[in-house]
Write a protein that holds these residues in place. Structure first.
Motif, short mmCIF file in Angstrom:
data_model
loop_
_atom_site.label_atom_id
_atom_site.label_comp_id
_atom_site.label_asym_id
_atom_site.label_seq_id
_atom_site.Cartn_x
_atom_site.Cartn_y
_atom_site.Cartn_z
N GLU A 284 41.98 29.90 -3.55
CA GLU A 284 42.08 30.73 -4.75
C GLU A 284 42.08 32.24 -4.51
O GLU A 284 42.51 32.99 -5.37
CB GLU A 284 40.92 30.36 -5.70
CG GLU A 284 40.99 28.92 -6.18
CD GLU A 284 39.78 28.50 -6.99
OE1 GLU A 284 38.84 29.31 -7.12
OE2 GLU A 284 39.75 27.37 -7.49
N VAL A 285 41.53 32.70 -3.38
CA VAL A 285 41.43 34.15 -3.14
C VAL A 285 42.38 34.54 -2.00
O VAL A 285 42.27 33.99 -0.90
CB VAL A 285 39.98 34.53 -2.76
CG1 VAL A 285 39.87 36.02 -2.51
CG2 VAL A 285 39.00 34.11 -3.86
N PRO A 286 43.33 35.42 -2.23
CA PRO A 286 43.58 36.19 -3.46
C PRO A 286 44.68 35.62 -4.34
O PRO A 286 45.09 36.27 -5.30
CB PRO A 286 44.00 37.55 -2.89
CG PRO A 286 44.78 37.18 -1.66
CD PRO A 286 44.10 35.96 -1.09
N ALA A 287 45.15 34.41 -4.03
CA ALA A 287 46.29 33.86 -4.75
C ALA A 287 46.05 33.75 -6.25
O ALA A 287 46.92 34.09 -7.06
CB ALA A 287 46.65 32.48 -4.18
N GLU A 288 44.86 33.29 -6.64
CA GLU A 288 44.55 33.09 -8.06
C GLU A 288 43.43 33.99 -8.56
O GLU A 288 43.39 34.32 -9.74
CB GLU A 288 44.17 31.62 -8.28
CG GLU A 288 45.26 30.63 -7.90
CD GLU A 288 44.78 29.19 -7.99
OE1 GLU A 288 43.82 28.94 -8.74
OE2 GLU A 288 45.36 28.33 -7.31
N LEU A 289 42.52 34.36 -7.67
CA LEU A 289 41.38 35.19 -8.05
C LEU A 289 41.27 36.40 -7.12
O LEU A 289 41.54 36.29 -5.92
CB LEU A 289 40.07 34.37 -7.95
CG LEU A 289 39.97 33.09 -8.80
CD1 LEU A 289 38.69 32.35 -8.43
CD2 LEU A 289 39.98 33.43 -10.28
N SER A 290 40.85 37.52 -7.67
CA SER A 290 40.70 38.72 -6.85
C SER A 290 39.47 38.63 -5.95
O SER A 290 39.42 39.23 -4.87
CB SER A 290 40.60 39.96 -7.74
OG SER A 290 39.54 39.83 -8.68
N PHE A 291 38.46 37.88 -6.37
CA PHE A 291 37.25 37.65 -5.59
C PHE A 291 36.61 36.36 -6.07
O PHE A 291 36.96 35.84 -7.14
CB PHE A 291 36.25 38.81 -5.72
CG PHE A 291 35.67 38.96 -7.11
CD1 PHE A 291 34.49 38.30 -7.46
CD2 PHE A 291 36.31 39.72 -8.08
CE1 PHE A 291 33.96 38.42 -8.75
CE2 PHE A 291 35.79 39.84 -9.37
CZ PHE A 291 34.61 39.19 -9.69
N MET A 292 35.65 35.84 -5.30
CA MET A 292 34.95 34.63 -5.75
C MET A 292 33.45 34.81 -5.56
O MET A 292 32.99 35.29 -4.52
CB MET A 292 35.40 33.40 -4.96
CG MET A 292 34.88 32.09 -5.56
SD MET A 292 35.40 30.60 -4.65
CE MET A 292 34.10 30.51 -3.41
N GLY A 293 32.69 34.43 -6.58
CA GLY A 293 31.23 34.49 -6.52
C GLY A 293 30.66 33.11 -6.28
O GLY A 293 31.22 32.11 -6.74
N THR A 294 29.57 33.04 -5.56
CA THR A 294 28.92 31.76 -5.28
C THR A 294 28.28 31.19 -6.55
O THR A 294 28.01 31.91 -7.50
CB THR A 294 27.84 31.91 -4.20
OG1 THR A 294 26.90 32.91 -4.63
CG2 THR A 294 28.47 32.35 -2.88
N SER A 295 28.02 29.89 -6.53
CA SER A 295 27.55 29.21 -7.74
C SER A 295 26.10 28.75 -7.67
O SER A 295 25.55 28.26 -8.65
CB SER A 295 28.42 27.97 -8.00
OG SER A 295 28.23 27.01 -6.97
N CYS A 296 25.45 28.89 -6.51
CA CYS A 296 24.20 28.17 -6.28
C CYS A 296 23.02 28.64 -7.11
O CYS A 296 22.16 27.84 -7.47
CB CYS A 296 23.84 28.24 -4.80
SG CYS A 296 25.11 27.49 -3.78
N CYS A 297 22.91 29.94 -7.38
CA CYS A 297 21.81 30.45 -8.19
C CYS A 297 22.20 30.40 -9.65
O CYS A 297 23.08 31.15 -10.09
CB CYS A 297 21.48 31.89 -7.78
SG CYS A 297 20.26 32.68 -8.86
N PRO A 298 21.60 29.51 -10.45
CA PRO A 298 22.03 29.38 -11.85
C PRO A 298 21.78 30.63 -12.68
O PRO A 298 22.57 30.94 -13.57
CB PRO A 298 21.20 28.20 -12.37
CG PRO A 298 20.05 28.08 -11.44
CD PRO A 298 20.53 28.55 -10.11
#
Length: 510
Positions: A284-298
């Motif tokens: 997805e990065v950078p094709a679909e998203l400029s950056f990606m954030g992790t999901s682990c900490c709700p």
């Protein structure tokens, strides 16, 4: 004050212990009305002006520990009112997760800058000279700040060579990185639940123990007394939380003494989460998203999506290690009940979501489990060594510390695509997480993997921990060295890819 035995921590521990003892030994709802007198005995107040006030506060804390809502101060009710509904062997949760016992609030002053009696009335009076609003004058030979003019910039503080000017803030409000805490009409702290992400930093920071979270101790214990197996899945941050005597080899025996069938590491799910986030990033990065954030900490994930809704899709959709571990276990034992044990209050809120609550039945903090150990009289020294928890990688256990998630995902990305450059940015504490996300939405972190952790130091600084961040960091490093794959997930990477693909094929999404 984590790791320090204070009056606040002792009261919390006694409440958790007595609720656990009630579950283990049995007793009806009326027993709850007797417990404040057991926890606060005698006739003379120890912590506050009145012993009646002390008992009233403890009564509300007991209700919260049972998962019940706090009572209204305008109506007469016993502490046990409605508690029979929560005396069950399944999750019981009355939102909100975090609330304030109003009559325990000290009405601490909001942010203010003022002159202490350390002022020397010096000739230079630099505080007066640097004040941009002319708020400081000399009164009776001492500096005086006109609060109606003061903008709390702190320049006078920096200028004073005697450190005689200080800034005070309401601790809970200062600790809240999302601005969810303000004052009610009586000057007491108040939580805007629409903003709250349940990180629990307000609870940890309040020196008057006026803030509480809902618990599931009683319900978990009752479930262990039933016919279905109940598994504890422990977060990597457990390293060192219960002292040196509870070693990795004693962990199973200790939790089985509480009634659990067995113990698994959530770090196993962390390894799967690592692979999933790595694959998503490459796709997805950078094709679909400029950056990606992790999901682990709700708490971080919820904050990012609430405050930056236009970039909600930039936060990874990968399931958290808690959920991945629980789903794997439910797949092999559909009738099993799963209790997550960790440092985090926000995990309680995550586990209450409709898409997750069928996998995670209960959520307990280390602080609550410490009460269970005391209620059951578990002596770690008498527990024989058994099979150690060595099912996860060093990187998986590293999820517990700030930067650990991003570090693990970066390792996985390099394994999948050795030629790919991976840039990482991370933040701890929601105020800094908010700044990180703001900068990312403005293009500063294009192409980056960004990691947010709501608590200082990461999960090892969570509101439900028992030890200081410094001590927990040392214990975590030792735990990582003991992990089966001592360097990273790379040595087991092919198997993890296969496990993840099989898992995604066999389990239907929520």
């Amino acid at each position: 004050m984590k790791g320090v035995d204070t009056q606040k921590s002792r009261i919390r521990h006694m409440v958790f212990t007595e609720v656990a003892r009630l579950a283990y030994e049995g007793g009806g709802p009326e027993k709850l009305d007797e417990l404040p007198y057991k926890i606060i005995p005698g006739e003379i107040a120890t912590y506050r002006d009145s012993i009646f006030l002390e008992r009233a506060i403890v009564g509300e804390r007991l209700r919260a520990a049972m998962g019940l809502s706090l009572q209204s101060m305008t109506e007469h009710e016993t502490f046990s009112q409605g508690v029979d509904e929560s005396m069950i062997a399944k999750k019981y949760y009355e939102p909100p997760l975090i609330d304030i016992i109003k009559f325990a609030c000290h009405r601490c002053p909001q942010k203010r800058v003022f002159v202490t009696n350390g002022c020397q009335g010096c000739l230079e009076h630099p505080c007066q000279e640097v004040c941009p609003k002319g708020a400081i004058s000399m009164v009776n030979g001492k500096s005086f700040i006109d609060q109606s003019k003061c903008i709390k910039c702190g320049m006078c503080m920096k200028a004073c060579q005697y450190n005689a000017i200080i800034k005070q803030e309401r601790p809970c409000e200062a600790a809240c990185g999302v601005g969810a805490i303000s004052c009610d009409e009586y000057g007491r702290a108040d939580i805007d639940q629409s903003k709250c992400v349940a990180c629990g930093m307000c609870l940890a920071s309040c020196p008057f123990a006026a803030i509480v979270d809902k618990g599931q101790i009683y319900q978990t214990i009752k479930a262990t007394q039933g016919k279905d197996p109940v598994y504890a899945i422990v977060a990597p941050a457990i390293a060192g939380q219960f002292g040196k005597e509870l070693t990795n080899e004693k962990m199973r025996g200790a939790f089985q003494a509480l009634g659990f069938t067995d113990v698994l590491e959530v770090a196993m799910g962390a390894d799967l989460c690592t692979v999933e986030e790595a694959k998503d990033f490459l796709k997805e990065v950078p094709a679909e998203l400029s950056f990606m954030g992790t999901s682990c900490c709700p708490a971080w994930s919820i904050m990012a999506k609430k405050l930056f809704p236009d970039h909600a899709k930039n936060i990874s959709m990968a399931l958290t290690p808690m959920v991945l571990t629980a789903r794997l276990l439910k797949k092999s034992e559909p009738n099993a009940k799963i209790c997550f044990v960790g440092p985090c209050l926000s995990k309680k809120q995550e586990a209450a979501r409709k898409s997750i609550k069928s996998y995670v039945d209960f959520t307990l903090t280390f602080e609550e489990v410490a009460g269970m150990f005391d209620a059951k009289g578990v002596d770690f020294a008498k527990i024989p060594d058994g099979m150690p928890l060595v099912q996860a990688s060093s990187d998986g256990r590293g999820f517990a510390a700030s930067g650990g998630v991003a570090n693990a995902v970066a390792h996985a990305i390099r394994e999948l695509d050795p030629e790919r450059e991976i840039k990482v940015a991370s933040a701890e504490g929601l105020a800094d997480c908010k700044k990180l996300m703001r900068d990312a939405t403005r293009g500063k972190y294009d192409g980056y993997l960004i990691e947010g952790m709501a608590c200082p130091g990461g999960c090892i600084g969570g509101a439900g921990t028992l030890q200081s961040v410094m001590k927990s960091t040392r214990s975590l490093k030792t735990s990582q060295k003991e992990a089966k794959f001592s360097e990273s997930i790379e040595s087991n990477f092919t198997n993890l890819i296969e496990d993840l693909e099989n898992f995604n094929e066999d389990v239907v999404d929520d």
